[in-house]
Design an enzyme around this catalytic site. Sequence first.
Site, PDB file in Angstrom:
ATOM      1  N   GLU A 136      11.109  37.343 141.732  1.00 23.87           N
ATOM      2  CA  GLU A 136      12.093  38.430 141.576  1.00 23.87           C
ATOM      3  C   GLU A 136      12.619  38.496 140.143  1.00 23.87           C
ATOM      4  OE1 GLU A 136      14.991  38.345 144.771  1.00 23.87           O
ATOM      5  OE2 GLU A 136      13.434  38.767 146.243  1.00 23.87           O
ATOM      6  N   GLU A 176       7.939  38.116 150.437  1.00 32.39           N
ATOM      7  CA  GLU A 176       9.204  37.839 151.126  1.00 32.39           C
ATOM      8  C   GLU A 176       9.550  39.090 151.906  1.00 32.39           C
ATOM      9  OE1 GLU A 176      12.680  36.349 149.056  1.00 32.39           O
ATOM     10  OE2 GLU A 176      11.436  35.161 147.709  1.00 32.39           O
TER      11      GLU A 176
END
Length: 485
Positions: free
Chosen positions: A172, A289
């Site tokens: 991320e 995810e």
Amino acid sequence: MTNKIKIDPERTLGQIDRNIFGGFAEHLGRCIYGGLYEPDSPHADQNGLRTDVIQALKRLQMPVIRYPGGNFVSGYRWQDGVGPREERPARIDLAWHTIDTNHFGTNEFIQFCRALGTEPYIVVNCGDGDMREARDWVEYCNGTQSTALANLRRQHGFEEPHQVKYWGIGNEVDGPWQIGYKRPEEYARAFTEFAKVMKWVDPEIKILASASSSWKDTVERAQLLLEQAGELIDYMAIHWYVNNRDNDFAKFMTLSEFIEDRLSAYEGLIRALRYEGKLQRPIPIAVDEWNVWYRAYNDQQLEEHYNLEDALVIGMHFNAFIRHAHSVKMANIAQIVNVIAPIFTRPDGLFLQTIFYPFELYSQTCGDTALDVLWDSDTFSGGDYQAMRLLDVSATLDSRTNQLTVYVVNRSQDQALETDISLTEGQFGKGVQAMTVNGPDIKAHNSFETPDNVGTRTESFQAKGSSFTYTFEPHSVTALVFSAS
Ligand code: AHR
């Protein structure tokens, strides 16, 4: 309206990669410490791994597990987590504002993967870590020659290389919450240099690029990354979490559109770049995810308690991954134990959360080929959407056994939906097995006291000819398994 599902085994959408049933374990809350690893538990093996957790995970048949983060990895030094435990340093973890003892590290993770029978997928630190640490980690794990790092692994008791195939670069990196957030150009550049040396150390590895955590400018960001680093990217990784913060069941059930939009957007981007000659090959998508997550944040160590409506959303995710089988080649539910997870432990035992059951259902029955199934049903409206079909459907074929599986999420809170199931060609041969995940109501959940509120029931019946009728219970996920002749 006649609710109907028509199956044509010849209308295929693509090969299903079993890696869509992947998982994710992070140094966060009680996922590793108190989840996978708990030497003081009566269930611990000689390596401190929880055997009851491993047994439960085996039912999910996860082919790959991502580790060690997550936000955690952006401040992690892998060297802290190898070698004699008593010499490992405790470090502040700035991602989750806690202290990590480093008692669990690379080799313990590999031991866990081997005990479970799953492939490790390691993410390297592209936050405050550098490319040297990244390539050294590959060499430590996979080195076969007599080099310092391969020998260090041997010295630590692991003679044979770990042969870690999947490696991610950063987590991320597009989010301001990330240690070492990177602007798109910065990440594209860092990714290129990291990937280059990591592949020079081991040309066999597959590398995942952190394209988007759905923060902002997600498509533009991914485009820049693909244009500047596409040649080195084996998978384009994206993340998302969904929620029912408004406590609006109908709106929650329209999330299938959100998932379709996301996947179609990235598929479209890849096609557009291919069309313009900016990408030499199609790059698969890894949703590395995903889950429902909105109730438990840091104060609760992300220990979500899932209910039945969440389980329906898990079913919708797998339906979408199957329908997009040609492009989605990996997906990792976040996470596997305690932290936003299907399994919940305390030192002496565990219970299975509602979301465990649809995961198990799909993972255990999914074929190798996705089918382009035609379906229609009564509709509902929710959020910004009108006339959505109450049934959400996907289907697979197992080309080795000719077994067909139809997956159906009935998104109605109160309507049982009688449905015609038909084959466009051929006949239903033997019996049909119907496996249904359900519970008393949409808010039903499991706990240590009531572990079986939500679970899977199996029934069998005969079906002859080219069609039969089946009634899907309200708020349920069903797999119909049969063969056709
Ligand atoms: O899975 C929990 C966290 O969610 C991960 O650490 C991070 O990557 C995401 O924001």
